[in-house]
Enzyme design. Structure first.
Site, PDB file in Angstrom:
ATOM      1  N   ARG A  24       3.621  23.174  22.592  1.00  0.00           N
ATOM      2  CA  ARG A  24       3.123  23.464  21.245  1.00  0.00           C
ATOM      3  C   ARG A  24       1.961  22.540  20.972  1.00  0.00           C
ATOM      4  O   ARG A  24       2.120  21.328  20.889  1.00  0.00           O
ATOM      5  CB  ARG A  24       4.240  23.246  20.212  1.00  0.00           C
ATOM      6  CG  ARG A  24       3.824  23.536  18.769  1.00  0.00           C
ATOM      7  CD  ARG A  24       3.709  25.035  18.583  1.00  0.00           C
ATOM      8  NE  ARG A  24       3.584  25.405  17.186  1.00  0.00           N
ATOM      9  CZ  ARG A  24       2.432  25.739  16.567  1.00  0.00           C
ATOM     10  NH1 ARG A  24       1.306  25.745  17.251  1.00  0.00           N
ATOM     11  NH2 ARG A  24       2.421  26.072  15.289  1.00  0.00           N
ATOM     12  N   GLY A  25       0.753  23.143  20.892  1.00  0.00           N
ATOM     13  CA  GLY A  25      -0.450  22.346  20.792  1.00  0.00           C
ATOM     14  C   GLY A  25      -0.472  21.391  19.620  1.00  0.00           C
ATOM     15  O   GLY A  25      -0.899  20.233  19.746  1.00  0.00           O
ATOM     16  N   THR A  28       1.827  18.171  20.714  1.00  0.00           N
ATOM     17  CA  THR A  28       1.634  17.259  21.865  1.00  0.00           C
ATOM     18  C   THR A  28       0.300  17.412  22.586  1.00  0.00           C
ATOM     19  O   THR A  28       0.080  16.746  23.596  1.00  0.00           O
ATOM     20  CB  THR A  28       2.759  17.496  22.892  1.00  0.00           C
ATOM     21  OG1 THR A  28       2.658  18.840  23.389  1.00  0.00           O
ATOM     22  CG2 THR A  28       4.132  17.280  22.273  1.00  0.00           C
ATOM     23  N   GLU A  91       5.990  32.838  26.007  1.00  0.00           N
ATOM     24  CA  GLU A  91       5.823  32.133  27.284  1.00  0.00           C
ATOM     25  C   GLU A  91       7.180  31.778  27.876  1.00  0.00           C
ATOM     26  O   GLU A  91       7.423  31.958  29.081  1.00  0.00           O
ATOM     27  CB  GLU A  91       5.004  30.853  27.085  1.00  0.00           C
ATOM     28  CG  GLU A  91       3.530  31.059  26.841  1.00  0.00           C
ATOM     29  CD  GLU A  91       2.816  29.745  26.572  1.00  0.00           C
ATOM     30  OE1 GLU A  91       1.619  29.796  26.253  1.00  0.00           O
ATOM     31  OE2 GLU A  91       3.462  28.685  26.667  1.00  0.00           O
TER      32      GLU A  91
END
Length: 1143
Positions: A24-25, A28, A91
């Protein structure tokens, strides 16, 4: 084998990445995941990292989906807001699907979240899933709502599944240590120690195809790659292993076992390495080889494994490393060794259900490949400039395609000048490079007995190129075990047997054997066991230093004639120098020039006479007493040697005596030959063998080839063991004694080119064991020998150009041999040659129908019009030669077993067909220019006879060029209205071809290049049915279209996208187009493609090779033919069937 360039292991398969990072951009991207990504890259782990911000609610990007599917592993960073992103959840679902359907590795990282929260979807994960559910329930579109509900179920299941997996937790741990542990774990599970760069090999394409085929063959478990040391076995196995190990559940490559086993406890170390590679976690605690073997057996049974055992030199090593329990289905074991039969000696092959083993012999490189390899190491891949090329050629010839030798010598000569190259080449003629010899000697040292080692040295010194049976018979009488010994040498690649049963040995191995002999005494050749250098042999005999150590000696005076010519050359140089000096002293006085010349010539004549007398007094001859004391001499070749003295001094233990150019008319009776096995007196002045018959109880080979003075040969009662009698080229021979009938062990009789021989002895019929009779060129035989019919063991009969007494047939055209028509040929024949004997269909021997064993038949140069029925009925015929039969028009329905057909120079031949149930044989027909049809290969007719529908189907929209022009072929096959229409098979595809006079491409050609090459991308216009390739050739400057003949140049088509092999086509018609003003010709061919070889979007390359200097390609065009979708009868069906039937 060498590295030309390198590719990564992953790029060779369907994988593009080692690792896919799912994260999850917002949580992190700029922290933990960024640090993890950097360490992964530093560890050379190819990682996919999506750097774009993800918008919640959008579908998963196609590039992300493709990246997951083409990655070997995924690292999932499950952070606080991971489940908030539908992309992250999609994903996750796809990653776990890959895990279930393939060997996709998954490592979850619980980054400051608890696995329980993920599993039960509580805390932040529960909040995220509640929001997704709320959005789903509020969706007004029922179809979208149902789709979201289905996704929700997949997400919940995926979160539960990933939480149950073994992973890493970040809580309470330093991130640097955590990242280091993650990278080590993924590296170990990806087996990156095996994923080093894969070398591209030189000269190994065929071997790679063979091994790739083996890996796909479910019926064969073992592959043994064998060859001499340094030939490239390890490189090849390593290449294939790195290319395919990912296709197996477990894999291991144990390298250099032979060398490693020279150290103590190595086998246990190898077992531990194998257990580790196969996934055994207790490998470090094993200290007993039997326990290790038991564990290996269980792992091999449990897992589909690729195992390479490199450098096996004892079958006991296989017993320890693979055991006897067998393999898991689909497992493959590749063994590299110098011993061909070693694999099948291990205990696994002694079990009730032994595995299958395939052998692959690795030979040396071809000349072009050798140059490429040498250039890579010596010139950094560049082609050597002119000053180096001659020396480079000599190095290539010396190495004989041996990769290690080329590598070692190329590296040692890098950046050296030409003078160093020349010195190195000279040195190589005297001694082998020590690095090369060290590798080759390992094979020699592995020979199991002294007998085999001595046999190797004997063969290397004297018998290369000799017949195997000839060699075995001689050396057997030298108290050597030749049967098993030669087999052992062949098994270890120290020796090979050629197609004519001749012994072959790599030049470097031959030098090794001879060098081992030289080591017996470096400075004193008379103390060695074998002498093969002519100068050393001459010196030892001339100085009478022969000893009992010498077992074999070779001396050919023609090989040392340069020593005798030095006197003449030196006297010439003296004359020139003297004359020049005298003129200089006299100066420029013209009055004395003529006197000076006369004086110098008188001086030169005096010097020449003096040197001639001196040379005569020191003539190159050998005294027979030089052989006194050489009691163990068994092998002696004295070719063109002048001997002085009584022959009683010759050793009595000789087994092989060769004296080419022997000057006497008879062999001296005092020559003791009682133990002789082979006597070779070729090219001698013998008129008869002896004045009185002699008894030679051991003689098996009597060779009298090209004894031009030999009139008769007899006394065969004294040769009870004679097996081969060779009288080829004895042009004065008029009689072979009837006593030959007593040689009941005779296997071969060669009388070829004995032109004065008028009859064969009638006792020949008593030779019940004779297998080969050759009488080619016996042009004076009055009649065909009747006694041949009684030879029940005769397998090979060669009777070309015998010119049997003939009569003219009633047609007054055909010459009919009188005795051949009724001649009875023995039914035991396997090979028969009757070429150039004026045989016609009328004079064919009636006994041909009884040749049920015949496999090879040569009828070349005869007067037959068609293939006789008796030939077509031969049930075992594999090879038929009718080359040069000028009257032959048809060869129809050849025997079903035929594999090779030769119809070269059959100038009247029109049609060839084959047995309807047979595969098409290999056909040689380069000069048969009148052919209209070869079944399964080609069919041609006038273009004017082609139906209009067919022309349209081919895409040749306008054929007016072809209708109007008149260009007959050389054979006159075509009528005045058109050109040849030719259909041929090329790589399994039909190719329709024609040509017409003109200087430009047809208007309907759409893709055009003003060169001989064209690249293009196929447009999206439907299914492709074929390609039309068209190009214009013009004569080169100073030539014309009328010169000689123009051959259709090579056309090559390649699909660069699909990387299919090249599709190559060349016409067999020799055509001389009628010239116009420019002398240009347009060539047109249509290629059919029916299996989607070419599709929309494919990049295609078409190019024409100017194979012949008299024409030049000035324009090239391509037109694509599409399937219009209408189902109707294929107008090409008849042509396709005619060429596809056997193609």
């Amino acid at each position: 084998m060498v590295v030309l360039s390198e590719i990564s292991a992953s790029s060779s398969s369907t994988y593009h990445y080692d690792v896919f990072l799912s994260f999850r951009g917002a949580d992190t991207r700029y922290g933990f995941t960024d640090h993890l990504h950097k360490v992964l890259l530093d560890a050379a782990i190819n990682t996919f990292f999506d750097d774009d911000e993800i918008q919640t609610g959008e579908d998963l990007k196609p590039e992300l989906e493709n990246a997951i599917k083409t990655s070997r592993a995924s690292i999932i960073v499950l952070s606080k807001d991971y489940a908030s992103s539908t992309w992250c959840l999609d994903e996750l679902v796809l990653i776990l699907e890959q895990r279930r359907s393939s060997k996709h590795i998954v490592i979850p990282i619980f980054y400051h979240v608890k696995p329980t929260d993920v599993r039960k979807q509580q805390s932040s994960f529960g909040d995220a899933m509640a929001r997704h559910k709320q959005k789903m329930e509020g969706e007004p579109n029922e179809k979208k709502r149902s789709h979201l509900a289905n996704k929700m179920k997949q997400w919940e299941k995926a979160l539960t599944e990933v939480a149950d997996m073994k992973g890493e937790e970040a809580n309470g741990r330093r991130e640097t240590i955590l990242i280091e542990r993650i990278v080590k774990e993924i590296s170990s599970r990806l087996e990156l120690h095996k994923q080093s760069k894969i070398p591209h090999l030189i000269g190994m394409k065929s071997s790679i195809r063979t091994i790739t085929s083996f890996l796909k063959d479910n019926a064969t478990e073992f592959l043994t790659i064998w060859g001499i040391g340094g030939i490239g076995k390890t490189y090849l196995a390593n290449y294939v292993f790195k290319l395919h190990y990912l296709d197996f559940g477990r894999s291991s490559f144990l390298e250099d076992i032979e060398r490693r086993c020279t150290r103590p406890n190595t086998l246990l170390d190898l077992q531990k390495q194998l257990l580790k590679d196969l996934g055994d976690i207790t490998w470090m605690n094993i200290h007993d080889a039997n326990v290790a073997t038991s564990k290996i057996e269980k792992l091999l049974l449990r897992n589909r494994t690729l195992l390479v055992l490199d450098g096996i030199d004892h079958f006991e090593q296989l017993d320890v490393l693979i055991g006897t329990s067998g393999l898991h289905p689909g497992s493959k074991i590749i063994i590299t060794t110098k011993h061909a039969s070693l694999t099948e000696k291990c205990r696994l092959f002694m079990t009730e259900f032994p595995p299958n083993n395939m052998k692959h012999l690795l030979n040396g490189l071809k000349e072009g490949e050798s140059k490429q390899l040498l250039g890579l190491h010596a010139f950094n891949g560049d082609y050597p400039n002119e000053s180096y090329r001659e020396q480079a050629r000599k190095v290539v010839n010396y190495c004989g395609g041996h990769p290690l030798a080329l590598t070692v010598l190329g590296s040692s000569l890098r950046k050296e000048d030409v003078a160093v190259w020349k010195d190195t080449v000279k040195l190589l003629q005297k001694e082998t490079n020590p690095k090369i010899q060290q590798v080759l000697q390992i094979s020699f040292d592995s020979l199991p007995s002294k007998n085999d080692k001595e046999l190797f040295k004997h063969i290397a010194s004297f018998f290369i190129g000799k017949d195997r049976e000839f060699t075995e018979a001689i050396l057997r009488e030298c108290d050597m075990n030749t049967t098993s010994g030669i087999s052992n040498l062949i098994d270890r690649c120290l020796l090979a047997v050629g197609p004519d049963n001749e012994l072959r040995m790599h030049q470097l191995l031959q030098e090794l054997g001879r060098d081992l002999v030289c080591q017996e005494s470096l400075e004193k050749p008379w103390k060695r066991s074998r002498l093969w250098r002519h100068k050393e042999s001459y010196d030892v005999l001339k100085q009478e230093k022969g000893t009992a150590r010498i077992q074999g000696l070779v001396l050919d005076m023609k090989m040392i004639e340069n020593y005798t010519s030095q006197g003449t050359s030196s006297s010439t140089s003296i004359k020139e120098k003297f004359g020049d000096d005298l003129r200089i002293k006299i100066g420029a006085l013209p009055l004395f020039h003529r006197v000076c010349d006369i004086f110098s010539w008188i001086w030169f004549l005096f010097a020449w006479v003096f040197l001639l007398r001196s040379s005569y007094s020191n003539e190159l001859y050998i005294k027979t007493k030089a052989f006194i004391g050489m009691d163990n001499l068994r092998l002696l070749q004295l070719n063109y040697v002048q001997l002085h003295g009584p022959y009683k001094h010759f050793p009595t233990g000789l087994r092989w005596l060769s004296m080419h150019g022997f000057p006497l008319s008879y062999l001296p009776l005092e020559l003791q030959l009682e133990n002789l096995v082979a006597l070779d007196m070729s090219y001698s002045n013998l008129q008869h063998l002896w004045k009185k018959p002699k008894l030679l109880r051991s003689l098996k080979f009597l060779i009298l080839s090209c004894c031009h003075e030999l009139v008769s040969v007899g006394g065969f009662d004294g040769f009870p063991l004679l097996e081969r009698l060779i009288l080829a080229g004895c042009v004065s021979l008029i009689e072979v004694c009837e006593s030959i009938g007593n040689c009941d062990r005779l296997l071969l009789l060669d009388l070829s080119e004995c032109g004065k021989l008028k009859k064969l002895p009638r006792s020949i019929r008593r030779l019940k064991n004779l297998r080969t009779l050759s009488m080619d060129g016996c042009s004076n035989l009055g009649e065909f020998p009747v006694g041949i019919k009684d030879m029940e063991s005769l397998e090979v009969l060669k009777a070309n150009n015998v010119n049997i007494e003939s009569q003219v047939s009633s047609s007054s055209v055909v010459v009919v041999p009188r005795s051949l028509k009724s001649f009875t040929i023995p039914g035991s024949l396997v090979r028969l040659s009757l070429g150039n004997n004026n045989l016609s269909n009328e004079s064919f021997p009636v006994s041909f129908g009884s040749l049920s064993m015949l496999e090879e038949l040569d009828l070349g140069g005869n007067q037959i019009d068609y293939l006789p029925d008796c030939v077509r009925s031969l049930s075992r015929l594999r090879r038929l030669n009718v080359a040069g039969c000028g009257r032959l028009k048809t060869v129809l329905c050849t025997p079903r077993t035929l594999k090779d057909l030769i119809v070269v120079d059959c100038v009247s031949l029109e049609r060839v067909t084959f047995h309807p149930e047979a595969l098409r044989p290999c056909l040689r027909y380069q000069d048969t220019i009148t052919l209209t049809e070869i079944e399964g290969v080609l069919k041609k007719q006038a273009i004017s006879e082609i139906d209009e529908k067919m022309v349209c189907w081919l895409g040749w929209i306008n054929r007016q060029h072809m209708k109007d022009d008149k260009s007959p072929t050389m054979s006159g096959l075509l009528n005045a209205q058109g050109k040849t229409f030719l259909v041929q098979i090329s790589d399994g595809h039909e190719v329709f071809t024609t040509y017409f006079q003109g200087n430009r491409l047809p208007e309907w050609v759409t893709l055009i290049s003003c060169s001989r090459e064209l690249r293009f991308t196929l447009p999206s216009c439907g299914k492709i049915r074929g390609l039309n390739v068209c190009f214009v050739t013009t004569p080169v400057s100073g030539g014309s279209s009328a010169i000689g003949s123009v051959i259709f140049p090579f056309t090559r088509i390649r699909n660069l996208t699909k990387r299919y092999p090249n599709k190559i086509y060349s016409s067999t018609s020799w055509i001389a187009p009628e010239s116009n003003e420019e002398g240009d010709v347009v060539w047109l061919s249509h290629w059919t493609f029916e299996n989607n070889e070419f599709e929309d979007g494919d990049e295609v390359r078409v190019y024409v090779i100017d194979a012949y200097p008299q024409v030049h390609v000035k324009e090239l065009g391509v037109s694509v033919v599409y399937d219009d979708g209408n189902k109707r009868e294929d107008p090409l069906a008849d042509y396709k069937s005619s060429v596809r039937n056997l193609g």
